[in-house]
Design a protein around this motif. Sequence first.
Motif, PDB file in Angstrom:
ATOM      1  N   PRO A 115       0.815  -1.224   0.000  1.00  0.00           N
ATOM      2  CA  PRO A 115       0.000   0.000   0.000  1.00  0.00           C
ATOM      3  C   PRO A 115       0.847   1.271   0.000  1.00  0.00           C
ATOM      4  CG  PRO A 115      -0.944  -1.608   1.499  1.00  0.00           C
ATOM      5  CD  PRO A 115       0.389  -2.167   1.051  1.00  0.00           C
ATOM      6  N   ALA A 116       1.959   1.245   0.703  1.00  0.00           N
ATOM      7  CA  ALA A 116       2.837   2.422   0.718  1.00  0.00           C
ATOM      8  C   ALA A 116       3.420   2.691  -0.669  1.00  0.00           C
ATOM      9  CB  ALA A 116       3.956   2.234   1.740  1.00  0.00           C
ATOM     10  N   THR A 117       3.832   1.635  -1.348  1.00  0.00           N
ATOM     11  CA  THR A 117       4.356   1.791  -2.709  1.00  0.00           C
ATOM     12  C   THR A 117       3.273   2.321  -3.638  1.00  0.00           C
ATOM     13  OG1 THR A 117       5.971   0.039  -2.373  1.00  0.00           O
ATOM     14  CG2 THR A 117       5.429   0.591  -4.654  1.00  0.00           C
ATOM     15  N   PHE A 118       2.048   1.824  -3.463  1.00  0.00           N
ATOM     16  CA  PHE A 118       0.954   2.340  -4.282  1.00  0.00           C
ATOM     17  C   PHE A 118       0.781   3.841  -4.037  1.00  0.00           C
ATOM     18  CE2 PHE A 118      -3.440   3.396  -5.285  1.00  0.00           C
ATOM     19  CZ  PHE A 118      -3.505   2.927  -6.589  1.00  0.00           C
ATOM     20  N   GLY A 119       0.885   4.262  -2.802  1.00  0.00           N
ATOM     21  CA  GLY A 119       0.819   5.696  -2.491  1.00  0.00           C
ATOM     22  C   GLY A 119       1.910   6.482  -3.201  1.00  0.00           C
ATOM     23  N   TRP A 120       3.110   5.946  -3.252  1.00  0.00           N
ATOM     24  CA  TRP A 120       4.197   6.601  -3.972  1.00  0.00           C
ATOM     25  C   TRP A 120       3.899   6.671  -5.466  1.00  0.00           C
ATOM     26  CZ3 TRP A 120       7.797   9.637  -2.158  1.00  0.00           C
ATOM     27  CH2 TRP A 120       8.168   9.521  -0.823  1.00  0.00           C
ATOM     28  N   LEU A 121       3.293   5.620  -5.994  1.00  0.00           N
ATOM     29  CA  LEU A 121       2.945   5.622  -7.414  1.00  0.00           C
ATOM     30  C   LEU A 121       1.905   6.711  -7.728  1.00  0.00           C
ATOM     31  CD1 LEU A 121       2.765   1.770  -8.028  1.00  0.00           C
ATOM     32  CD2 LEU A 121       4.476   3.351  -8.972  1.00  0.00           C
ATOM     33  N   VAL A 122       0.922   6.842  -6.867  1.00  0.00           N
ATOM     34  CA  VAL A 122      -0.073   7.902  -7.058  1.00  0.00           C
ATOM     35  C   VAL A 122       0.614   9.267  -6.959  1.00  0.00           C
ATOM     36  CG1 VAL A 122      -2.135   8.986  -6.083  1.00  0.00           C
ATOM     37  CG2 VAL A 122      -2.019   6.501  -6.299  1.00  0.00           C
ATOM     38  N   GLY A 123       1.535   9.410  -6.025  1.00  0.00           N
ATOM     39  CA  GLY A 123       2.304  10.650  -5.908  1.00  0.00           C
ATOM     40  C   GLY A 123       3.106  10.945  -7.154  1.00  0.00           C
ATOM     41  N   LEU A 124       3.680   9.907  -7.756  1.00  0.00           N
ATOM     42  CA  LEU A 124       4.421  10.063  -9.007  1.00  0.00           C
ATOM     43  C   LEU A 124       3.504  10.575 -10.115  1.00  0.00           C
ATOM     44  CD1 LEU A 124       7.004   9.600 -10.706  1.00  0.00           C
ATOM     45  CD2 LEU A 124       6.236   7.222 -11.008  1.00  0.00           C
ATOM     46  N   ALA A 125       2.314  10.018 -10.198  1.00  0.00           N
ATOM     47  CA  ALA A 125       1.344  10.478 -11.202  1.00  0.00           C
ATOM     48  C   ALA A 125       0.964  11.939 -10.960  1.00  0.00           C
ATOM     49  CB  ALA A 125       0.101   9.590 -11.181  1.00  0.00           C
ATOM     50  N   MET A 126       0.725  12.287  -9.705  1.00  0.00           N
ATOM     51  CA  MET A 126       0.333  13.667  -9.391  1.00  0.00           C
ATOM     52  C   MET A 126       1.482  14.638  -9.661  1.00  0.00           C
ATOM     53  SD  MET A 126      -2.808  13.423  -8.578  1.00  0.00           S
ATOM     54  CE  MET A 126      -2.906  12.020  -9.665  1.00  0.00           C
ATOM     55  N   ALA A 127       2.705  14.252  -9.331  1.00  0.00           N
ATOM     56  CA  ALA A 127       3.861  15.114  -9.603  1.00  0.00           C
ATOM     57  C   ALA A 127       4.024  15.334 -11.102  1.00  0.00           C
ATOM     58  CB  ALA A 127       5.126  14.495  -9.007  1.00  0.00           C
ATOM     59  N   THR A 128       3.828  14.275 -11.878  1.00  0.00           N
ATOM     60  CA  THR A 128       3.900  14.403 -13.334  1.00  0.00           C
ATOM     61  C   THR A 128       2.849  15.391 -13.833  1.00  0.00           C
ATOM     62  OG1 THR A 128       4.671  12.110 -13.506  1.00  0.00           O
ATOM     63  CG2 THR A 128       3.791  13.119 -15.505  1.00  0.00           C
ATOM     64  N   SER A 129       1.639  15.281 -13.312  1.00  0.00           N
ATOM     65  CA  SER A 129       0.560  16.203 -13.705  1.00  0.00           C
ATOM     66  C   SER A 129       0.906  17.647 -13.365  1.00  0.00           C
ATOM     67  CB  SER A 129      -0.736  15.827 -12.994  1.00  0.00           C
ATOM     68  OG  SER A 129      -1.193  14.572 -13.402  1.00  0.00           O
ATOM     69  N   ILE A 130       1.411  17.851 -12.176  1.00  0.00           N
ATOM     70  CA  ILE A 130       1.733  19.211 -11.721  1.00  0.00           C
ATOM     71  C   ILE A 130       2.811  19.836 -12.600  1.00  0.00           C
ATOM     72  CG2 ILE A 130       2.806  20.505  -9.828  1.00  0.00           C
ATOM     73  CD1 ILE A 130       1.274  18.537  -7.926  1.00  0.00           C
ATOM     74  N   VAL A 131       3.819  19.056 -12.952  1.00  0.00           N
ATOM     75  CA  VAL A 131       4.937  19.577 -13.732  1.00  0.00           C
ATOM     76  C   VAL A 131       4.504  20.022 -15.130  1.00  0.00           C
ATOM     77  CG1 VAL A 131       7.104  18.873 -14.860  1.00  0.00           C
ATOM     78  CG2 VAL A 131       6.720  18.356 -12.450  1.00  0.00           C
ATOM     79  N   ILE A 132       3.557  19.316 -15.726  1.00  0.00           N
ATOM     80  CA  ILE A 132       3.195  19.612 -17.120  1.00  0.00           C
ATOM     81  C   ILE A 132       1.994  20.540 -17.278  1.00  0.00           C
ATOM     82  CG2 ILE A 132       4.155  17.483 -18.049  1.00  0.00           C
ATOM     83  CD1 ILE A 132       0.877  16.873 -18.188  1.00  0.00           C
ATOM     84  N   TYR A 133       1.156  20.662 -16.272  1.00  0.00           N
ATOM     85  CA  TYR A 133      -0.144  21.295 -16.417  1.00  0.00           C
ATOM     86  C   TYR A 133      -0.064  22.730 -16.947  1.00  0.00           C
ATOM     87  CZ  TYR A 133      -5.148  21.668 -15.357  1.00  0.00           C
ATOM     88  OH  TYR A 133      -6.508  21.794 -15.449  1.00  0.00           O
ATOM     89  N   ILE A 134       0.601  23.597 -16.257  1.00  0.00           N
ATOM     90  CA  ILE A 134       0.632  25.015 -16.647  1.00  0.00           C
ATOM     91  C   ILE A 134       1.497  25.253 -17.882  1.00  0.00           C
ATOM     92  CG2 ILE A 134       1.322  27.331 -15.898  1.00  0.00           C
ATOM     93  CD1 ILE A 134       0.211  26.562 -13.121  1.00  0.00           C
ATOM     94  N   PRO A 135       2.701  24.678 -17.964  1.00  0.00           N
ATOM     95  CA  PRO A 135       3.479  24.933 -19.187  1.00  0.00           C
ATOM     96  C   PRO A 135       2.758  24.503 -20.469  1.00  0.00           C
ATOM     97  CG  PRO A 135       4.874  23.945 -17.504  1.00  0.00           C
ATOM     98  CD  PRO A 135       3.470  23.899 -16.988  1.00  0.00           C
ATOM     99  N   VAL A 136       2.111  23.351 -20.437  1.00  0.00           N
ATOM    100  CA  VAL A 136       1.408  22.896 -21.641  1.00  0.00           C
ATOM    101  C   VAL A 136       0.218  23.799 -21.937  1.00  0.00           C
ATOM    102  CG1 VAL A 136       0.041  21.013 -22.617  1.00  0.00           C
ATOM    103  CG2 VAL A 136       2.215  20.532 -21.520  1.00  0.00           C
TER     104      VAL A 136
END
Length: 177
Positions: A34-55
């Motif tokens: 479950p902790a690793t799954f939480g990190w995976l969700v965090g990875l997805a959210m970080a990816t979203s945050i990084v691309i959202y405004i520049p794109v």
Amino acid sequence: MKSLLLSDIFVRFGQGIGEIFVVLYALDVVGVSPATFGWLVGLAMATSIVIYIPVARVADRSGREPWVLLTYIFFALFPLLVALSKSPWLLAIAFVSMGLREIGEPPRKAMIVDLAREDRRSIDVGTYYVVRGLAVFPASLVGGALWRIAPSVTFFAAAAVAALGAAVFAATTLRRL
């Protein structure tokens, strides 16, 4: 707006087929904690945050439609990558693609507003989301039925339906460019 709504319904229906089963697949099939799954969700959210405004800024200058198509492609790619993931590292790649689904969200939302009639914008935008929501809500039931066949079937079906939405968008919207 109708062609955008139709493609959006297919894409979101595909998302709904598999989305709630990702955690079960990750924990029970791939075997992450479950902790690793939480990190995976965090990875997805970080990816979203990084691309959202520049794109969003680039899309305003270069055209919105290609970015919306790209987001729809990532909506189809994510469940496919989940189904093919047999290790935590492969699942991490899938979750990066999950985050990349946001790449065309600002342009898609701007398209909805732009396509709405100026004197009825709030009604048109609200109607768009109500129709999409009503059309998509049974998707998780379909996903549950498919899960009973096999977990991977759920994600392959989700990818196929989302890919159909991307194809509808390409055929109806991009041809006008």
